[in-house]
Design a protein around this motif. Structure first.
Motif, PDB file in Angstrom:
ATOM      1  N   ALA A 255       0.830  -1.212   0.000  1.00  0.00           N
ATOM      2  CA  ALA A 255       0.000   0.000   0.000  1.00  0.00           C
ATOM      3  C   ALA A 255       0.863   1.259   0.000  1.00  0.00           C
ATOM      4  O   ALA A 255       1.860   1.330   0.713  1.00  0.00           O
ATOM      5  CB  ALA A 255      -0.919  -0.006   1.212  1.00  0.00           C
ATOM      6  N   PHE A 256       0.441   2.236  -0.804  1.00  0.00           N
ATOM      7  CA  PHE A 256       1.258   3.444  -0.970  1.00  0.00           C
ATOM      8  C   PHE A 256       1.413   4.219   0.326  1.00  0.00           C
ATOM      9  O   PHE A 256       2.387   4.944   0.501  1.00  0.00           O
ATOM     10  CB  PHE A 256       0.647   4.353  -2.055  1.00  0.00           C
ATOM     11  CG  PHE A 256      -0.556   5.139  -1.608  1.00  0.00           C
ATOM     12  CD1 PHE A 256      -1.815   4.576  -1.620  1.00  0.00           C
ATOM     13  CD2 PHE A 256      -0.428   6.454  -1.170  1.00  0.00           C
ATOM     14  CE1 PHE A 256      -2.933   5.295  -1.207  1.00  0.00           C
ATOM     15  CE2 PHE A 256      -1.534   7.190  -0.768  1.00  0.00           C
ATOM     16  CZ  PHE A 256      -2.785   6.598  -0.776  1.00  0.00           C
ATOM     17  N   ASP A 257       0.446   4.086   1.242  1.00  0.00           N
ATOM     18  CA  ASP A 257       0.454   4.918   2.445  1.00  0.00           C
ATOM     19  C   ASP A 257       0.821   4.129   3.705  1.00  0.00           C
ATOM     20  O   ASP A 257       0.560   4.568   4.812  1.00  0.00           O
ATOM     21  CB  ASP A 257      -0.909   5.607   2.604  1.00  0.00           C
ATOM     22  CG  ASP A 257      -2.060   4.613   2.614  1.00  0.00           C
ATOM     23  OD1 ASP A 257      -1.825   3.417   2.358  1.00  0.00           O
ATOM     24  OD2 ASP A 257      -3.201   5.036   2.878  1.00  0.00           O
ATOM     25  N   ILE A 258       1.410   2.952   3.518  1.00  0.00           N
ATOM     26  CA  ILE A 258       1.847   2.171   4.675  1.00  0.00           C
ATOM     27  C   ILE A 258       3.351   1.962   4.572  1.00  0.00           C
ATOM     28  O   ILE A 258       3.851   1.542   3.532  1.00  0.00           O
ATOM     29  CB  ILE A 258       1.110   0.816   4.728  1.00  0.00           C
ATOM     30  CG1 ILE A 258      -0.359   1.048   5.092  1.00  0.00           C
ATOM     31  CG2 ILE A 258       1.784  -0.139   5.716  1.00  0.00           C
ATOM     32  CD1 ILE A 258      -1.203  -0.202   5.124  1.00  0.00           C
TER      33      ILE A 258
END
Ligand code: ZN
Lengths: 318, 328
Positions: free
Chosen positions: B43-46
């Motif tokens: 995931a891009f935001d993890i």
């Protein structure tokens, strides 16, 4: 200025050259990485892959589009090293091969989140690799009908395509009515979508290729080389002549040659399955293009299919 | 009776190798160290900052040890963030024994490789293939995907879908039971909507009940159905493994303590296990922030208030998990 995202950075569309528009460096279903049956050393992976890319380059191939989605063994650091060392431009995908290859985190995600993720991979980068996606992969799950998750992925892809200007490439073009309804609802022009695998042995009969083309979609004959004549053909194989005749019949339609793309969907070094011995991206040069010439296509027609159409499709439209 | 079932030379598979069962000390049988929803790693935001994850987990393990803890069982299986190399470093650094698990489940948490394989038709994996996948994680080592095998799994953990066991869940349960039979490690199951029914699936594979722990028996639905007593009566271990969690789905700690007393009263003191299902670091899902030490610091006093003596407490915290985890 027209440009395309490759794993090593944006390049001018004019530099793409001959494009293999639906290929795989290596594909494996999510979870296959847990099964040591398929493991290969890095030495083996490079040894299986580099000669194929080098030959592709020597044949005059310019750009290799890797249609491996998130969770399927997509490995952008590896693609970057392959591209830098072989001189082949490699375009990576964001998105998913189908809902059934999206892992739980993404399977549970909203359309908004999925779109945000795709946009990030196209405009900022994939993980911390620095490489950006140049295409969005979507697809129909096994069974041939779009699942709810497939539909959410298509909708998110449509929004990300509108936001970023990159195109969408589909795995399978069955159940196209549902796909096109989603693209229409989202306002995405259908020439931004390449409806792939219209030619595979399992789905060709169920795929309304001319109808999709009538709506304005691009059509991918992109499983060339998966032939029943192979020593150990996969279940989606098709007789060589039947596929070629299908292709020739399709492009004989008025204006159709401007809508068609062709590729081999081969794995350089498969990750979670045995692969198909003897089938490589270089089928395009060794078999398909000679077959097309033998069928009477001139060099301009071949350039349309392998250079101009992919350049128009891949170039970022905004 | 404490330790009666554990042979003098019995060992337990930890991430640092086999450890004499007598050295485990207080065991927390159902915990998570690094817990990652499959796919969240992309995931891009993890972000997964290993140094930060290590520091967070080390602090929690040190706290557990300071309060008398000896062994943490990471029961998240092979596909939910398990990081063998990180756990080796954590165990070396903190002195806490870490037992890691193989297995996966429920169906929803599996990758497509197991559910829609590239065959025609795409038939989901049968029990026998899961058995082989899990057993090799005990006999040949746990997979670091596409890199290497390291250490040996100390148990097989699987789970059924909350709405009820699916056909693939059943394959997972049967595969887990077969892997346990061939390797000698125990099985940890989390049931779907019927604990006794799901337990019977692994027993049907001829796995002795004493090699099975049933988790989640402090869920309200299980307690209402009398499942803890029934599971113990069948001879399996009863894990009240959400100690510290008090919500709509689970009973309170006070109710758990009463349940422990009830089980002892019914003669099942040798089948009780306690844990908190804490997540040391969670990615892609909300963490359960209860401390690994919660059972020792907050729950043992409740047990004492129920009239349990030191011997009962030791049996539950030390003897029972030692017997379960000892490889056969
Ligand atoms: Zn493909």
């Amino acid at each position: 200025m027209s440009r395309v995202n490759t794993v090593l950075g944006p390049i001018p569309t004019e530099e793409l050259g001959l494009v293999a528009v639906h290929e795989h460096i290596g594909y494996g279903m999510p979870g296959s990485e847990l099964d040591t049956t398929w493991w290969k050393t890095p030495e083996q992976r490079y040894a299986e892959t580099v000669p194929k890319l080098r030959r592709f380059h020597e044949y005059g191939g310019g750009t290799f589009v890797d249609a491996t989605g998130i969770c399927n063994g997509r490995d952008v650091d590896y693609y970057r090293s392959l591209s830098a060392k072989t001189g082949v431009h490699i375009v990576a995908s964001t998105g998913f091969v189908g809902g059934d290859t999206a892992l739980p985190f993404f399977a549970r995600a909203s359309v908004e989140y999925l779109a945000e993720h795709f946009v990030h991979e196209i405009t900022v980068g994939i993980g911390d690799t620095g490489g950006r996606a140049g295409i969005i992969k979507v697809g129909v799950s096994r069974g041939g009908r779009m699942t709810d998750l497939d539909k959410r992925i298509y909708r998110a892809a449509a929004r990300a395509a509108l936001t970023t200007g990159v195109g969408i490439l589909t795995h399978l073009a069955v159940d196209a009515e549902n796909a096109i309804a989603i693209f229409n609802e989202e306002g995405l022009p259908l020439d931004r979508v390449l409806f792939g695998h219209v030619d595979d042995g399992v789905n060709a009969d169920k795929t309304r290729d001319t109808w999709i083309a009538d709506q304005g979609g691009r059509i991918g004959f992109d499983t060339f080389g998966y032939e029943t004549e192979l020593p150990d053909p996969p279940f989606w194989a098709r007789p060589r002549k039947e596929r070629l005749d299908h292709f020739l019949r399709f492009i004989s339609g008025e204006g159709r040659i401007r809508q068609v793309l062709a590729s081999a969907d081969a794995n350089c070094s498969p990750l979670g399955w045995p692969g198909v011995r003897g089938h490589t991206v270089n089928y395009l040069f060794e078999d398909l293009i000679p077959d097309l010439r033998a069928a009477g296509l001139d060099e301009a027609a071949i350039k349309t299919i392998f250079v101009d159409n992919p350049a128009d499709f891949l170039s970022i439209k905004n | 009776m404490t330790g009666a079932q554990t042979a003098e030379n019995a060992t337990v598979n930890t991430v640092l190798g086999p450890v004499p069962a007598q050295e485990l000390g207080v065991v927390s049988i159902h915990e998570a160290l690094l817990s990652v929803v499959p796919g969240a790693e992309y995931a891009f935001d993890i972000t997964l900052d290993r140094a930060e994850i290590f520091a967070t987990l080390a602090e929690k393990l040190q706290d557990f040890r300071r309060h008398g803890g000896g062994t943490i069982v990471d029961s998240t299986g092979m596909f939910h963030g398990r990081d063998v190399r990180l756990y080796e470093a954590l165990s070396r650094t903190t002195g806490v024994h870490i037992v890691a698990s193989t297995g996966q489940g429920p169906e929803e948490m599996l990758g497509g490789y197991f559910l829609t394989p590239q065959t025609d038709p795409p038939t989901p994996w049968p029990a026998e293939k899961f058995a082989d996948l899990f057993a090799k994680e005990v006999t040949e080592g746990m997979v670091v995907p596409r890199v290497e095998r390291r250490g040996a799994a100390g148990l097989v953990a699987t789970a059924a879908s909350l709405a009820g066991m699916t056909a693939t869940d059943e394959s997972l349960f049967r595969g887990a039971a077969r892997a346990a039979l061939t390797t000698g490690v125990p099985v940890s199951i989390r049931y779907g909507n019927d604990a006794v029914r799901d337990l019977r699936v692994v027993l049907d594979e001829k796995l002795p009940a004493g090699r099975v722990v049933v988790g989640g028996l402090d869920r309200r639905d299980a307690v209402a159905a009398g499942a803890p007593i029934k599971v113990a009566a069948l001879g399996a271990y009863v894990a009240l493994d959400h100690v510290g969690t008090e919500d709509d789905a689970h009973v309170t700690d006070a109710e758990r303590a009463a349940l422990v007393a009830e089980l002892i009263e019914a003669g099942h003191g040798g089948r009780i296990l306690l844990s908190s299902n804490a997540t040391g670091v969670a990615k892609g899902h909300p963490a359960n922030e209860v401390r690994y030490s919660h059972v020792l610091t907050a729950f043992v006093p409740l047990l004492k208030a129920q009239g349990l003596g030191d011997e009962d407490v030791q049996r539950i915290l030390v003897g029972n998990p030692r017997d379960l985890l000892s490889t056969r």
